[in-house]
Enzyme design. Structure first.
Site, PDB file in Angstrom:
ATOM      1  N   ARG A 161       0.886  -1.097  -0.069  1.00 36.64           N
ATOM      2  CA  ARG A 161      -0.019  -0.018  -0.028  1.00 36.64           C
ATOM      3  C   ARG A 161       0.738   1.334  -0.049  1.00 36.64           C
ATOM      4  O   ARG A 161       0.613   2.320   0.552  1.00 36.64           O
ATOM      5  CB  ARG A 161      -1.175  -0.122   1.073  1.00 36.64           C
TER       6      ARG A 161
ATOM      7  N   CYS B 167       6.584   7.723 -11.666  1.00 37.01           N
ATOM      8  CA  CYS B 167       5.858   7.501 -13.013  1.00 37.01           C
ATOM      9  C   CYS B 167       6.325   6.133 -13.650  1.00 37.01           C
ATOM     10  O   CYS B 167       5.455   5.284 -13.803  1.00 37.01           O
ATOM     11  CB  CYS B 167       6.298   8.413 -14.024  1.00 37.01           C
TER      12      CYS B 167
END
Length: 283
Positions: free
Chosen positions: A77, A82
């Site tokens: 999590r 990118c």
């Protein structure tokens, strides 16, 4: 716009746990390779998986293989930059049956037009029924929450800021309208970015002293209702849908960790340490 689609990948789709991914991004919509699915997945991804650069600050390697991306962004999590965000998105879209290819770009958020940033941005091109769409879950505080049609000079609505694509010479520019003005998000040429180029560019991004991922803290997430939340070093900002920024300066480790948990879903170890000039209490 005249732009011929790229050839499909010859390699098989990687093994992606779609159920775990959809649970991570809280997506319960359709899974057929349609525009509705593409937009739904992109919006949910950008709202639930934050852009962040902690591994760069902690001098940890950033791994781009499917198993590592799933472990970090889904099971642990965490967020990422990118190459992680759009790398995972590309694998997910392939697994859903989309025809998708990786494209290279130069990130321009916060940069003057005369500057030439390194070509260290990855995003996705998706072909649907003869139409090209661009999906980008990894451009930080301006990650679009919908796919953009590869079409010039047309304002395109998204759940957040309006977008457009323009062309100047050989370069395409993705722009967002923020506070009434168009601002550059990235520039690109439609050149693909093979995995080896991603590995090299990601290594530079993660490790080079002059990389914009080194020496400053960057965290961002799109929020429901057109809002965005960002953290640049010690400046925490909630930008309302109308562009109004509400800023707050963080002054302690406890305050930073609390903001990361509450607004970005990032639960970091209380003893985490890294060097950022504006955050002396994190060293």
């Amino acid at each position: 716009m005249s732009a011929s689609p790229t050839s499909p990948s010859a390699s098989p789709s990687p093994s992606i746990d779609l159920d775990a991914y959809f649970d991570r991004i809280r997506y319960t919509g359709p899974r057929e390779p349609t525009l509705a699915t593409l937009n739904g997945v992109v919006a949910a991804h950008v709202e639930q998986i934050p852009f962040e650069n902690f591994d760069s600050l902690l001098n940890r390697p950033v791994l781009l293989d499917p198993a590592s991306l799933q472990r970090k962004l889904i099971h642990d999590r965490r967020g990422g930059y990118c190459f992680e965000q759009n790398g995972l998105l590309l694998f997910v879209l392939e697994s859903l049956g989309f025809h998708v290819r990786p494209l290279s770009a130069r990130a321009r958020v916060g940069r003057e037009r005369h500057s030439i940033p390194p070509r260290t941005h990855l995003f996705c091109r998706v072909e649907l029924d003869g139409v090209s769409w661009l999906a980008d879950a990894g451009i930080g505080r301006l990650s679009p929450t919908a796919a953009l049609r590869l079409e010039l000079d047309t304002e395109q609505p998204t759940p957040h800021e309006p977008r457009r694509l323009i062309r100047e010479g050989s370069l395409y520019y993705h722009q967002a309208r923020v506070a009434g003005a168009w601002t550059d998000v990235c520039d690109f040429t439609l050149e693909e970015m093979p995995l080896i180029d991603c590995e090299v560019a990601s290594w530079f991004t993660c490790t080079h002293p002059q990389s914009h991922m080194k020496g400053r803290l960057l965290v961002a997430r799109a929020a429901p209702g057109g809002r965005r939340v960002t953290l640049l070093d010690n400046e925490f900002t909630i930008r309302e849908a109308d562009g109004t920024p509400n800023k707050r300066t963080l002054t302690s480790r406890d305050e930073l960790l609390s903001v990361l948990a509450e607004h970005f879903g990032l639960h970091l170890d209380r003893d985490i340490r890294f060097h950022v000039a504006a955050l002396p209490w994190m060293a």
